[in-house]
Design a protein around this motif. Structure first.
Motif, PDB file in Angstrom:
ATOM      1  N   ASN A  76       0.806  -1.212   0.000  1.00 60.53           N
ATOM      2  CA  ASN A  76       0.000   0.000   0.000  1.00 60.53           C
ATOM      3  C   ASN A  76       0.846   1.274   0.000  1.00 60.53           C
ATOM      4  O   ASN A  76       0.320   2.357   0.189  1.00 60.53           O
ATOM      5  N   SER A  81       2.489   6.396   2.806  1.00 59.96           N
ATOM      6  CA  SER A  81       1.119   5.935   3.044  1.00 59.96           C
ATOM      7  C   SER A  81       0.738   6.079   4.508  1.00 59.96           C
ATOM      8  O   SER A  81      -0.407   6.389   4.826  1.00 59.96           O
ATOM      9  N   ARG A  82       1.688   5.868   5.410  1.00 64.10           N
ATOM     10  CA  ARG A  82       1.444   6.007   6.847  1.00 64.10           C
ATOM     11  C   ARG A  82       2.663   6.647   7.497  1.00 64.10           C
ATOM     12  O   ARG A  82       3.798   6.404   7.086  1.00 64.10           O
ATOM     13  N   ARG A 126      -2.681   7.981   8.437  1.00 65.05           N
ATOM     14  CA  ARG A 126      -2.685   7.341   7.120  1.00 65.05           C
ATOM     15  C   ARG A 126      -3.019   8.428   6.124  1.00 65.05           C
ATOM     16  O   ARG A 126      -3.911   9.246   6.368  1.00 65.05           O
ATOM     17  N   THR A 157      -4.336   9.184   2.419  1.00 65.28           N
ATOM     18  CA  THR A 157      -5.040   8.540   1.311  1.00 65.28           C
ATOM     19  C   THR A 157      -4.421   8.961  -0.018  1.00 65.28           C
ATOM     20  O   THR A 157      -3.602   9.885  -0.081  1.00 65.28           O
ATOM     21  N   ASP A 158      -4.833   8.299  -1.089  1.00 64.31           N
ATOM     22  CA  ASP A 158      -4.309   8.619  -2.413  1.00 64.31           C
ATOM     23  C   ASP A 158      -4.537  10.079  -2.799  1.00 64.31           C
ATOM     24  O   ASP A 158      -3.730  10.674  -3.487  1.00 64.31           O
ATOM     25  N   LYS A 193      -5.817  13.089   1.719  1.00 62.43           N
ATOM     26  CA  LYS A 193      -6.565  13.261   2.963  1.00 62.43           C
ATOM     27  C   LYS A 193      -5.845  12.515   4.085  1.00 62.43           C
ATOM     28  O   LYS A 193      -5.330  11.423   3.891  1.00 62.43           O
ATOM     29  N   PRO A 206      -5.956   0.945   8.643  1.00 58.95           N
ATOM     30  CA  PRO A 206      -5.429   1.167   7.302  1.00 58.95           C
ATOM     31  C   PRO A 206      -5.791   0.008   6.392  1.00 58.95           C
ATOM     32  O   PRO A 206      -5.779  -1.138   6.799  1.00 58.95           O
ATOM     33  N   GLN A 207      -6.113   0.324   5.174  1.00 54.89           N
ATOM     34  CA  GLN A 207      -6.498  -0.707   4.208  1.00 54.89           C
ATOM     35  C   GLN A 207      -5.320  -1.104   3.343  1.00 54.89           C
ATOM     36  O   GLN A 207      -4.546  -0.361   2.953  1.00 54.89           O
TER      37      GLN A 207
END
Length: 166
Positions: free
Chosen positions: A87, A123-124, A142, A144-145, A148, A165-166
């Motif tokens: 990710n 990403s994080r 985290r 986002t793409d 955010k 987190p995904q």
């Protein structure tokens, strides 16, 4: 260096608990231009705290925090450790006292501002405060793409499933 090895193991364990199975062999150096400025230094017991803010336009993470109950007197430094995941890149930012001699006068606290510039958007980002005897995860975000920022609770043993987190 013992700190670097410990942070790599800590960040690997932390990231594994949040769904990442990568190891420290996948690290890349993406963070640069790190700085920590002490706003106030005093005596007394204060809780560790920190807020991470992300500027999507400049790829800069800023931190406003309190490093509480320091046995060491010196200025603060900031270290980085990273893991590449499916990710994106996950970063652990470690704020710690640089001076290795003990305070003779009192238990110290530091209120500080820090910044880390990244070449690419992570990403994080996780913030920890440490000294040779202690390491504690303070907060995590985290990104986002679309840039955010989501703040979430993350520890080596538990991830807050409402903002996991995904």
């Amino acid at each position: 260096m013992k700190r670097r090895g410990f942070l790599q193991v800590f960040s690997t364990c932390t990231l594994a608990a949040s769904g990442c199975l990568s190891g420290p062999n996948n690290e890349r150096e993406n963070a640069y231009e790190k700085s920590v400025t002490i706003e106030e230094r005093g005596c007394g017991e204060k809780e560790h705290s920190g807020v991470i803010k992300w500027d999507n336009n400049s790829n800069i993470a800023t931190i406003d925090g309190t490093w509480g109950s320091a046995e060491k007197c010196g200025p603060l430094g900031i270290g980085t450790s990273s893991i590449s995941t499916d990710n994106g890149d996950d970063y652990l930012l470690d704020v710690y006292p640089l001076d290795q001699h003990n305070c003779n006068t009192c238990t110290k606290y530091f209120e500080y501002s820090a910044s880390v510039k990244f070449r690419e958007k992570p990403s994080r980002i996780k913030l920890a405060h440490s000294n040779p005897k202690l390491i504690g995860l303070i907060t995590s975000i985290r990104i986002t793409d679309n840039g955010k920022v989501v703040t979430y609770t993350d520890t080596p043993n538990k991830t807050d499933s409402s903002e996991a987190p995904q």
